[in-house]
Write an enzyme that holds these catalytic residues in place. Structure first.
Site, PDB file in Angstrom:
ATOM      1  N   HIS A   1       1.779   8.634  17.145  1.00 48.66           N
ATOM      2  CA  HIS A   1       1.169   8.864  18.463  1.00 48.66           C
ATOM      3  C   HIS A   1       0.634  10.304  18.561  1.00 48.66           C
TER       4      HIS A   1
ATOM      5  N   CYS B   1      -9.178   3.090   4.456  1.00 47.95           N
ATOM      6  CA  CYS B   1      -8.436   1.825   4.611  1.00 47.95           C
ATOM      7  C   CYS B   1      -7.689   1.844   5.940  1.00 47.95           C
TER       8      CYS B   1
ATOM      9  N   PHE C   1       0.857  -1.188   0.000  1.00 44.07           N
ATOM     10  CA  PHE C   1       0.000   0.000   0.000  1.00 44.07           C
ATOM     11  C   PHE C   1       0.889   1.232   0.000  1.00 44.07           C
ATOM     12  N   GLY C   2       0.838   2.007  -1.034  1.00 46.74           N
ATOM     13  CA  GLY C   2       1.726   3.163  -1.141  1.00 46.74           C
ATOM     14  C   GLY C   2       0.986   4.464  -0.918  1.00 46.74           C
TER      15      GLY C   2
ATOM     16  N   GLU D   1       0.836   4.117  10.475  1.00 49.40           N
ATOM     17  CA  GLU D   1      -0.635   4.196  10.563  1.00 49.40           C
ATOM     18  C   GLU D   1      -1.075   5.408  11.383  1.00 49.40           C
TER      19      GLU D   1
ATOM     20  N   PHE E   1      -4.477  20.738  12.399  1.00 52.48           N
ATOM     21  CA  PHE E   1      -3.723  20.486  11.165  1.00 52.48           C
ATOM     22  C   PHE E   1      -3.822  21.647  10.173  1.00 52.48           C
TER      23      PHE E   1
HETATM   24  P1  TGC Z   1      -8.717  16.091   6.397  1.00 46.93           P
HETATM   25  O1  TGC Z   1      -9.030  17.388   5.720  1.00 46.93           O
HETATM   26  O2  TGC Z   1      -8.998  15.944   7.857  1.00 46.93           O
HETATM   27  O3  TGC Z   1      -9.472  14.899   5.664  1.00 46.93           O
HETATM   28  C1  TGC Z   1      -9.469  14.761   4.247  1.00 46.93           C
HETATM   29  C2  TGC Z   1     -10.678  13.932   3.856  1.00 46.93           C
HETATM   30  O4  TGC Z   1     -10.585  12.624   4.434  1.00 46.93           O
HETATM   31  C3  TGC Z   1     -11.696  12.372   5.325  1.00 46.93           C
HETATM   32  N1  TGC Z   1     -11.174  11.601   6.446  1.00 46.93           N
HETATM   33  C4  TGC Z   1     -11.387  10.299   6.591  1.00 46.93           C
HETATM   34  N2  TGC Z   1     -12.109   9.431   5.861  1.00 46.93           N
HETATM   35  C5  TGC Z   1     -12.127   8.145   6.259  1.00 46.93           C
HETATM   36  N3  TGC Z   1     -11.441   7.719   7.331  1.00 46.93           N
HETATM   37  C6  TGC Z   1     -10.685   8.559   8.076  1.00 46.93           C
HETATM   38  N4  TGC Z   1      -9.983   8.108   9.113  1.00 46.93           N
HETATM   39  C7  TGC Z   1     -10.644   9.933   7.733  1.00 46.93           C
HETATM   40  N5  TGC Z   1     -10.018  11.024   8.230  1.00 46.93           N
HETATM   41  C8  TGC Z   1     -10.355  12.044   7.420  1.00 46.93           C
HETATM   42  C9  TGC Z   1     -12.189  13.746   5.691  1.00 46.93           C
HETATM   43  O5  TGC Z   1     -13.536  13.706   6.067  1.00 46.93           O
HETATM   44  C10 TGC Z   1     -11.972  14.510   4.413  1.00 46.93           C
HETATM   45  O6  TGC Z   1     -12.993  14.143   3.504  1.00 46.93           O
HETATM   46  P2  TGC Z   1     -13.584  15.209   2.446  1.00 46.93           P
HETATM   47  O7  TGC Z   1     -14.637  14.439   1.754  1.00 46.93           O
HETATM   48  O8  TGC Z   1     -14.092  16.337   3.304  1.00 46.93           O
HETATM   49  O9  TGC Z   1     -12.434  15.601   1.586  1.00 46.93           O
HETATM   50  O10 TGC Z   1      -7.198  15.734   6.067  1.00 46.93           O
HETATM   51  P3  TGC Z   1      -5.858  16.411   6.543  1.00 46.93           P
HETATM   52  O11 TGC Z   1      -5.051  16.654   5.304  1.00 46.93           O
HETATM   53  O12 TGC Z   1      -6.116  17.569   7.464  1.00 46.93           O
HETATM   54  O13 TGC Z   1      -5.130  15.230   7.352  1.00 46.93           O
HETATM   55  C11 TGC Z   1      -5.725  14.670   8.450  1.00 46.93           C
HETATM   56  C12 TGC Z   1      -4.796  13.621   9.130  1.00 46.93           C
HETATM   57  C13 TGC Z   1      -3.523  14.268   9.604  1.00 46.93           C
HETATM   58  C14 TGC Z   1      -5.573  13.117  10.324  1.00 46.93           C
HETATM   59  C15 TGC Z   1      -4.502  12.455   8.215  1.00 46.93           C
HETATM   60  O14 TGC Z   1      -3.978  12.841   7.032  1.00 46.93           O
HETATM   61  C16 TGC Z   1      -3.692  11.333   8.864  1.00 46.93           C
HETATM   62  O15 TGC Z   1      -4.304  10.424   9.402  1.00 46.93           O
HETATM   63  N6  TGC Z   1      -2.322  11.353   8.802  1.00 46.93           N
HETATM   64  C17 TGC Z   1      -1.526  10.197   9.230  1.00 46.93           C
HETATM   65  C18 TGC Z   1      -1.050   9.497   7.985  1.00 46.93           C
HETATM   66  C19 TGC Z   1      -1.033   8.014   8.130  1.00 46.93           C
HETATM   67  O16 TGC Z   1      -1.666   7.425   9.004  1.00 46.93           O
HETATM   68  N7  TGC Z   1      -0.330   7.343   7.250  1.00 46.93           N
HETATM   69  C20 TGC Z   1      -0.297   5.926   7.271  1.00 46.93           C
HETATM   70  C21 TGC Z   1       0.341   5.372   6.032  1.00 46.93           C
HETATM   71  S1  TGC Z   1       0.018   3.650   5.787  1.00 46.93           S
HETATM   72  C22 TGC Z   1       0.933   2.891   6.946  1.00 46.93           C
HETATM   73  O17 TGC Z   1       1.523   3.453   7.800  1.00 46.93           O
HETATM   74  C23 TGC Z   1       0.940   1.434   6.863  1.00 46.93           C
HETATM   75  S2  TGC Z   1       1.903   0.644   8.043  1.00 46.93           S
HETATM   76  C24 TGC Z   1       1.167  -0.834   7.834  1.00 46.93           C
HETATM   77  C25 TGC Z   1       1.688  -1.926   8.582  1.00 46.93           C
HETATM   78  O18 TGC Z   1       2.826  -2.365   8.271  1.00 46.93           O
HETATM   79  O19 TGC Z   1       0.903  -2.419   9.420  1.00 46.93           O
HETATM   80  P1  FAD Z   2       6.664  12.891   9.885  1.00 50.09           P
HETATM   81  O1  FAD Z   2       5.285  13.072   9.373  1.00 50.09           O
HETATM   82  O2  FAD Z   2       7.768  13.647   9.236  1.00 50.09           O
HETATM   83  O3  FAD Z   2       6.654  13.191  11.444  1.00 50.09           O
HETATM   84  C1  FAD Z   2       7.838  13.491  12.189  1.00 50.09           C
HETATM   85  C2  FAD Z   2       7.410  13.909  13.594  1.00 50.09           C
HETATM   86  O4  FAD Z   2       6.620  15.097  13.519  1.00 50.09           O
HETATM   87  C3  FAD Z   2       6.526  12.856  14.271  1.00 50.09           C
HETATM   88  O5  FAD Z   2       6.831  12.790  15.643  1.00 50.09           O
HETATM   89  C4  FAD Z   2       5.120  13.413  14.096  1.00 50.09           C
HETATM   90  O6  FAD Z   2       4.224  12.976  15.122  1.00 50.09           O
HETATM   91  C5  FAD Z   2       5.379  14.903  14.171  1.00 50.09           C
HETATM   92  N1  FAD Z   2       4.349  15.679  13.487  1.00 50.09           N
HETATM   93  C6  FAD Z   2       4.030  15.665  12.167  1.00 50.09           C
HETATM   94  N2  FAD Z   2       3.005  16.503  11.923  1.00 50.09           N
HETATM   95  C7  FAD Z   2       2.652  17.041  13.116  1.00 50.09           C
HETATM   96  C8  FAD Z   2       1.646  17.956  13.535  1.00 50.09           C
HETATM   97  N3  FAD Z   2       0.754  18.461  12.656  1.00 50.09           N
HETATM   98  N4  FAD Z   2       1.581  18.290  14.848  1.00 50.09           N
HETATM   99  C9  FAD Z   2       2.451  17.749  15.740  1.00 50.09           C
HETATM  100  N5  FAD Z   2       3.422  16.884  15.406  1.00 50.09           N
HETATM  101  C10 FAD Z   2       3.516  16.523  14.111  1.00 50.09           C
HETATM  102  N6  FAD Z   2       3.402   4.045   4.852  1.00 50.09           N
HETATM  103  C11 FAD Z   2       2.653   3.552   3.822  1.00 50.09           C
HETATM  104  O7  FAD Z   2       2.050   4.309   3.068  1.00 50.09           O
HETATM  105  N7  FAD Z   2       2.567   2.198   3.624  1.00 50.09           N
HETATM  106  C12 FAD Z   2       3.202   1.306   4.400  1.00 50.09           C
HETATM  107  O8  FAD Z   2       3.088   0.094   4.187  1.00 50.09           O
HETATM  108  C13 FAD Z   2       4.017   1.790   5.464  1.00 50.09           C
HETATM  109  N8  FAD Z   2       4.747   0.916   6.220  1.00 50.09           N
HETATM  110  C14 FAD Z   2       5.626   1.403   7.145  1.00 50.09           C
HETATM  111  C15 FAD Z   2       6.509   0.533   7.778  1.00 50.09           C
HETATM  112  C16 FAD Z   2       7.455   1.026   8.677  1.00 50.09           C
HETATM  113  C17 FAD Z   2       8.421   0.099   9.325  1.00 50.09           C
HETATM  114  C18 FAD Z   2       7.480   2.408   8.972  1.00 50.09           C
HETATM  115  C19 FAD Z   2       8.474   2.966   9.953  1.00 50.09           C
HETATM  116  C20 FAD Z   2       6.622   3.276   8.339  1.00 50.09           C
HETATM  117  C21 FAD Z   2       5.692   2.795   7.410  1.00 50.09           C
HETATM  118  N9  FAD Z   2       4.862   3.662   6.689  1.00 50.09           N
HETATM  119  C22 FAD Z   2       4.083   3.185   5.669  1.00 50.09           C
HETATM  120  C23 FAD Z   2       5.006   5.106   6.841  1.00 50.09           C
HETATM  121  C24 FAD Z   2       4.344   5.674   8.086  1.00 50.09           C
HETATM  122  O9  FAD Z   2       2.954   5.721   7.952  1.00 50.09           O
HETATM  123  C25 FAD Z   2       4.944   7.069   8.339  1.00 50.09           C
HETATM  124  O10 FAD Z   2       6.263   6.864   8.789  1.00 50.09           O
HETATM  125  C26 FAD Z   2       4.146   7.860   9.340  1.00 50.09           C
HETATM  126  O11 FAD Z   2       2.871   8.198   8.836  1.00 50.09           O
HETATM  127  C27 FAD Z   2       4.873   9.137   9.784  1.00 50.09           C
HETATM  128  O12 FAD Z   2       5.366   9.845   8.690  1.00 50.09           O
HETATM  129  P2  FAD Z   2       6.913  10.337   8.671  1.00 50.09           P
HETATM  130  O13 FAD Z   2       7.749   9.154   8.971  1.00 50.09           O
HETATM  131  O14 FAD Z   2       7.115  11.038   7.397  1.00 50.09           O
HETATM  132  O15 FAD Z   2       7.025  11.323   9.885  1.00 50.09           O
END
Ligand code: TGC
Ligand code: FAD
Length: 390
Positions: A372, A244, A134-135, A369, A389
């Protein structure tokens, strides 16, 4: 000794159905037999044990809640959570592989894909014949995925995809990538990219001290021609990938309990066996405080996960409620791992025990995901209505 006791201080098993318990037992037996004996070695050599893929499929870890007609296990959300818990008792990296396959690859294809896409991909992903990744995250856009720059252009009979993703679990060996990219209007869409497409490469990320038994890599798209039928048509915008994440984060809330249980079980057992000053260390009040606090926190985390599961079964759990459970339970687990490691003294830092590996793994789990901090701000937004944000 039985390495898989199941802390259940509040008799939460009474809340589970016979099916839940059977599903959990099958996962537990498999982890005990096929994962725990080998996982330390694979973590030490920083390699994903590919031979466990078929076992993951057999216990229903690939698409637990995807309907059976598409090869999924057709189970409810509690069963899904229990499977994640048992897998993460073994290793967070193995649970990552299952989380990504189920919630981040199969779920978007099931939820946002066409019937043809479902039939083409889901059964093969459920059986583990194909693995997915998942990218979403990019080098310059982690917590803020809405800023992504990966993009595609409509070239008539195909899309042309350019950009790069980073930190992608399963990337080095996945056949299928669900990739989030912006179209010419800047709207985010999901595309299914397959290994072998020209210009698509997946270099592995090395030198991790965490999640070493999980393969992590980049996704690089250099003028990749993606067939038009590979676009997921039924949802676009940032809400599509975030939807997702709700499912994966919920699974992690359960998974973290598994890692914590394993650390707690290990420390409890050690505290009864290790003699210092003529007594088992478990007889010292300081060690009892650690253990008592661990079981209290595990019990609270179990209640959170179970309740969110019930709400997800009813379709009423909000994203913010899921964020709270993910954040609390991973924090709980990382703290327990740290305390448990101390209880084992010097032995705690070795690979003879699983605790240090859990501890290092959980540093990724508390970051991916949604970090914290990000989950705290999601709760903050939910209760105040004020968006940190923006
Ligand atoms: P924001 O303006 O709040 O939202 C944009 C649109 O998205 C909707 N929305 C959601 N919809 C479904 N589920 C959710 N949890 C949702 N949260 C928000 C929202 O209603 C809006 O919709 P629309 O129709 O109005 O456009 O977006 P923002 O740009 O302010 O960002 C919000 C924030 C920071 C909470 C969000 O971007 C976020 O969660 N950031 C963290 C990124 C993250 O979790 N990345 C994970 C990457 S994948 C991964 O890490 C896999 S590891 C897997 C593994 O190995 O297990
Ligand atoms: P940054 O976003 O640069 O954050 C750096 C620091 O700043 C953190 O402490 C954060 O909490 C803080 N910060 C950022 N914004 C704010 C704010 N607004 N207010 C206060 N503090 C803030 N991603 C995928 O898409 N698919 C995957 O399969 C996937 N697998 C992963 C596997 C591993 C082992 C790891 C380590 C990461 C993976 N990720 C994946 C990426 C992961 O989701 C990101 O690392 C994560 O979302 C944080 O992004 P970043 O590393 O760029 O940190």
């Amino acid at each position: 000794p039985d390495l898989f006791e199941a802390p259940d201080y509040y008799n939460l098993d009474e809340l589970l159905s016979d099916e839940h318990k059977l599903v959990r037992q099958a996962a537990r037996d498999w982890v005990k037999r096929d994962v725990s004996p080998i996982i330390e070695e694979y973590a030490q050599k920083a390699e994903f044990p590919e031979q466990i893929i078929s076992g993951l499929a057999e216990i229903g870890a690939f698409g637990p809640y995807i309907p059976e007609e598409y090869g999924g296990a057709g189970l409810d959300q509690i069963s899904y959570g229990l499977i994640m818990q048992e897998i993460e008792r073994g290793d967070s990296g193995v649970r990552s592989t299952a989380s990504v396959q189920s919630s981040l690859v199969m779920y978007p294809i099931y939820k946002y894909g066409t019937e043809e896409q479902r039939k083409k991909y889901l059964p093969k992903l459920a059986s583990g014949e194909w693995m997915g990744c998942f990218g979403l995250t990019e080098p310059d856009h982690g917590s803020n995925p809405g800023g992504m720059t990966t993009n595609f252009k409509d070239k008539g009979d195909h899309y042309l995809l350019n950009g790069a993703k980073m930190w992608i679990s399963n990337a080095p060996f996945a056949q299928v990538a669900v990739v989030w990219a912006k179209n010419e209007e800047g709207r985010i869409h999901g595309l299914i990219v397959e290994r072998g497409m020209e210009g698509f490469s997946t270099p592995e990320t090395h030198n991790k001290w965490s999640l070493r038994a999980s393969a992590t890599g980049e996704l690089i798209f250099d003028n990749v021609k993606v067939p038009k039928e590979n676009l997921l048509p039924n949802k676009s915008g940032l809400g599509a990938p975030l939807g997702c994440l709700d499912s994966a984060r919920y699974g992690i809330a359960w998974g973290a309990i598994g890692a914590a249980m394993d650390c707690y079980d290990t420390a409890l057992r050690y505290s009864k066996e290790r003699i210092q000053f003529g007594k088992p260390i478990g007889q010292f009040q300081l060690q009892q405080k650690k253990l008592a606090e661990m079981i209290t926190e595990i019990t609270k985390a179990q209640l959170l996960a179970w309740r969110v599961g019930v709400m997800r079964n009813a379709g009423t759990a909000t994203s913010a409620q899921i964020s709270m459970a993910k954040r609390n339970n991973v924090d709980m687990a990382i703290n327990i791992a740290r305390e448990a490691r101390q209880m084992l003294g010097g032995m705690g830092i070795t690979g003879e025990y699983s605790i240090m590996r859990h501890s290092m793994n959980l540093e990724s789990v508390i970051t991916y995901e949604g970090t914290h901090d990000i989950h705290l701000l999601i709760t903050g937004l939910d209760i105040t209505g004020l968006n940190a944000f923006q």
